[in-house]
Design an enzyme around this catalytic site. Structure first.
Site, PDB file in Angstrom:
ATOM      1  N   GLU A 169       0.860  -1.177   0.000  1.00  0.00           N
ATOM      2  CA  GLU A 169       0.000   0.000   0.000  1.00  0.00           C
ATOM      3  C   GLU A 169       0.897   1.227   0.000  1.00  0.00           C
ATOM      4  OE1 GLU A 169      -3.818   2.136   2.125  1.00  0.00           O
ATOM      5  OE2 GLU A 169      -3.016   0.313   3.010  1.00  0.00           O
ATOM      6  N   CYS A 228      -6.423   1.148   2.109  1.00  0.00           N
ATOM      7  CA  CYS A 228      -7.425   2.205   2.131  1.00  0.00           C
ATOM      8  C   CYS A 228      -7.331   3.134   0.944  1.00  0.00           C
ATOM      9  CB  CYS A 228      -7.317   3.001   3.437  1.00  0.00           C
ATOM     10  SG  CYS A 228      -7.805   2.060   4.898  1.00  0.00           S
ATOM     11  N   ASN A 242     -12.069  -3.151   0.027  1.00  0.00           N
ATOM     12  CA  ASN A 242     -10.950  -3.344   0.947  1.00  0.00           C
ATOM     13  C   ASN A 242     -11.429  -3.724   2.341  1.00  0.00           C
ATOM     14  OD1 ASN A 242      -8.292  -3.148   2.124  1.00  0.00           O
ATOM     15  ND2 ASN A 242      -8.910  -1.144   2.889  1.00  0.00           N
ATOM     16  N   GLU A 243     -11.767  -2.751   3.168  1.00  0.00           N
ATOM     17  CA  GLU A 243     -12.182  -3.031   4.546  1.00  0.00           C
ATOM     18  C   GLU A 243     -13.622  -2.596   4.777  1.00  0.00           C
ATOM     19  OE1 GLU A 243      -8.178  -2.946   7.335  1.00  0.00           O
ATOM     20  OE2 GLU A 243      -9.347  -1.110   7.128  1.00  0.00           O
TER      21      GLU A 243
END
Length: 653
Positions: free
Chosen positions: A47, A236, A372-373
């Site tokens: 990331e 993120c 993603n989350e």
């Protein structure tokens, strides 16, 4: 400390302290290979946080090379007459450039300088490739000259080259500059020579040893892990603070000069570590990620937006933070087109672009992550639309969904329930926890259902946030690495349900970090492999091909009296590999019997041990490092002493 000295100390301690110690009996069913272990089992997650891309893995040394930061001259110092313009730019999606005009005085200069990311690191004798797009700023102008310099930290030029700008059309100009000394905080300076104004754009400087635009030493750090899977570009940043700043892969391919700038999700997220100059040039884009995957021998796993901006930063009730389900088609098309870019023939639109960029052969993409989350109902109702169309067009592509940002709780349970309902192939779990949590949860996957989706432990790391009554700064010390090593025996023991796992985050600049711990730390010249890196390397290079059952008194070895163990068979190398962690502050004697074998012909032990507070640094990179020694087998068994707080890998043939 030399290797022989280390082993002598271990042997001496063993003889003096454990003459009457109880020997623990571990049994490996060597003659009964179990479920296969995926080639992707141990990998890496990238990331762009901690200046991991621009200023890190991406070897470009010039900050804000296209003058597209919101403050167009951020990263630049100017002198004399320098102005920002956008009339008839060189690149439509990066429309700003600078005009340098003569100062009007014989002894005064006009120009600009750039100090890169926390200074420019130069290596003595290294050649640096300077490029710039330039044109004369008027129709009747004569030739103009530019002088590019590498400047040391005492403001003394080390090398300089002069370029001649011949007309009022944009052209690319190049020069090679050589550093005369090694230093961390150099800079690049450009002077206008002569009496004609000049327009400049895309000012760039790369070390000649770069690999496809990437820092060679950091690529080597990744390659030596022998990862099976490479997840990118986040994290993120996939989601973005808002939908406008999400990572859009189509902006990251094609001509690097015309890839538009994007705001980095992490530039002002942490009040204590603000970096308002943190942007994504997209010079490291999806094409480069696929190339890197190929270079390091890992399967690529790209992750795309599901149409939800970061839920940490936005209210779920804010309709501007997510795309309505009926409006998702452009996002779904991005996923379908990405698969075509990676795998399509050169006769397809996106396959042709891949070929035009230099890679006619497909990248053999097998997995894709969507979201993603994310958590709550907003996510599965959008994910369902992606699944429907991806499976219809590309039924062999595995789809990875998310269980959210936590390792347990209502959102986690709901996420898993929905992922089962949608029948995704893999479910991404994330956990940043204390070493104690990792030691207690080595059996986490023992009772997971073997039906339905497999597990992808997509982000995990042990965080030492407290030692005794004193808080710490979550550094990469040996305590964290040992806890991860012990926990990973549980991943390996459950490889029939755990498909793959990736430590996170991957990179951190020592001056630009926002999150820690991280696997690899670096400055502008060097990198350091943390104790955690060595744990990942030991698993990645010894993952085997099949599970083997390992027990103590008939039960799995997952923490009782501080011992953790797993075993695998490598059919290709014809090796049996046993991994054992000892989390106690005292040594333990262990007998490992490989049931089903008659006699072992060779055996060796690779040992990683240190004080819990020990770590590696740029100045002392080998403070915590594994050592390997041949050991003696007795028939089909090994008798070994495990030092206190240690992790061992035993390879027998």
């Amino acid at each position: 400390m030399k290797r022989n000295t280390i082993w002598s100390l271990i042997l001496t301690t063993a003889l003096s302290l454990t003459a009457n110690a109880q020997t623990r009996e571990l049994t490996v069913e060597a003659g009964k290979p179990g479920a296969p272990i995926q080639p992707t089992m141990y990998g890496i997650f990238f990331e762009d946080i901690n200046f991991g891309a621009d200023g890190g893995l991406y070897a470009e040394m010039v900050q804000n090379r296209s003058f597209e930061f919101p403050q167009h001259l951020m990263g630049w110092n100017t002198f004399g007459k320098v102005a920002v313009n956008d009339y008839e730019p060189a690149f439509k999606r990066n429309p700003h450039y600078v005009t340098i005009t003569p100062s009007g005085h014989r002894e005064k200069q006009s120009g600009l300088e750039n100090r890169g990311f926390f200074g420019m690191g130069f290596k003595k004798g290294m050649k640096y490739d300077f490029t710039v797009y330039a044109r004369l700023n008027n129709l009747q102008g004569k030739q103009a000259k530019l002088r590019a310099e590498l400047v040391d930290d005492n403001d003394v030029p080390m090398d300089k080259q002069t370029l001649t700008v011949a007309d009022n059309k944009w052209h690319k100009y190049t020069a090679t500059l050589t550093a005369r000394q090694t230093l961390q905080k150099g800079l690049m300076r450009i002077f206008l020579e002569g009496g004609e104004p000049v327009d400049l754009d895309f000012v760039s400087l790369f070390p000649e040893d770069n690999w496809h635009g990437l820092r060679a030493d950091l690529v080597k750090d990744l390659e030596d892990l022998h990862p099976g899977i490479f997840r990118f570009p986040g994290g993120c940043i996939v989601e973005g603070t808002d939908l406008a700043t999400r990572y859009e892969w189509k902006n990251s391919v094609g001509c690097p000069e015309d890839r538009p700038l994007n705001e980095n999700r992490w530039n002002y997220t942490f009040a204590h570590r603000l970096f308002p100059n943190y942007y994504q040039s997209y010079g490291l884009g999806f094409y480069e990620y696929f190339l890197l995957s190929e270079k390091i021998g890992a399967e690529p796993l790209p992750v795309l937006s599901v149409g939800l901006a970061c839920q940490y930063q936005n209210d779920d009730n804010d309709i501007n933070a997510h795309v309505a389900v009926k409006d998702l088609q452009p996002y779904i098309d991005d996923a379908l087109d990405l698969i075509e870019f990676a795998n399509g023939s050169v006769n397809t639109k996106w396959g042709k672009l891949r070929a035009d960029m230099g890679h006619p052969k497909p990248f053999n993409l097998k997995q894709i992550g969507i979201g993603n989350e994310q958590w709550g109902p907003l996510y599965p109702e959008r994910l369902a639309e992606f699944i429907k169309q991806i499976r219809a067009k590309y039924p062999d592509i595995k789809i990875c969904g998310s269980a959210g940002p936590l390792a347990e709780g209502d959102n986690f349970d709901y996420g898993w329930k929905e992922m089962r309902r949608l029948n995704v192939d893999l479910v991404d779990e994330h956990y940043y926890k204390s070493p104690e949590w990792f030691l207690k949860n080595a059996g986490r996957y023992d009772n997971y259902s073997r039906k339905g989706p497999k597990v992808f432990a997509g982000e995990y790391a042990a965080h030492v946030n407290k030692r005794g009554d004193q808080p710490t700064t979550a550094m990469n010390d040996f305590e964290a690495a040992l806890a991860e090593a012990c926990f990973m025996t549980g991943l390996e023991r459950n490889a029939d349900v755990v498909y793959q796992a990736t430590y996170a985050p991957l990179f951190a600049h020592v001056e630009g970090w926002q999150w820690r711990p991280d696997l690899i730390w670096f400055d502008n010249l060097r990198s350091v492999r943390t104790p955690n890196w060595y744990v990942q390397m030991l698993y990645g290079t010894n993952k085997g091909t099949n599970m083997l059952k390992l027990t103590e008194n008939g039960t799995p070895v997952e923490g009782k009296n501080g011992l953790y163990a797993s075993a695998v068979l490598d059919k290709i190398k014809r090796q049996y590999i046993v991994k054992v962690g000892n989390s106690l502050d005292r040594q333990q004697t262990v007998s490992i019997q490989l049931k089903g074998l008659k006699k072992l012909t060779a055996a060796r032990q690779t040992l990683l041990t240190a004080k819990l507070t020990d770590n590696n640094s740029l100045d002392h990179p080998d403070n915590v490092k594994p050592v390997t020694q041949d050991i003696t087998a007795n028939g089909n068994s090994l008798s070994v002493t495990l030092p206190a707080k240690s992790f061992s890998v035993f390879i027998v043939e």
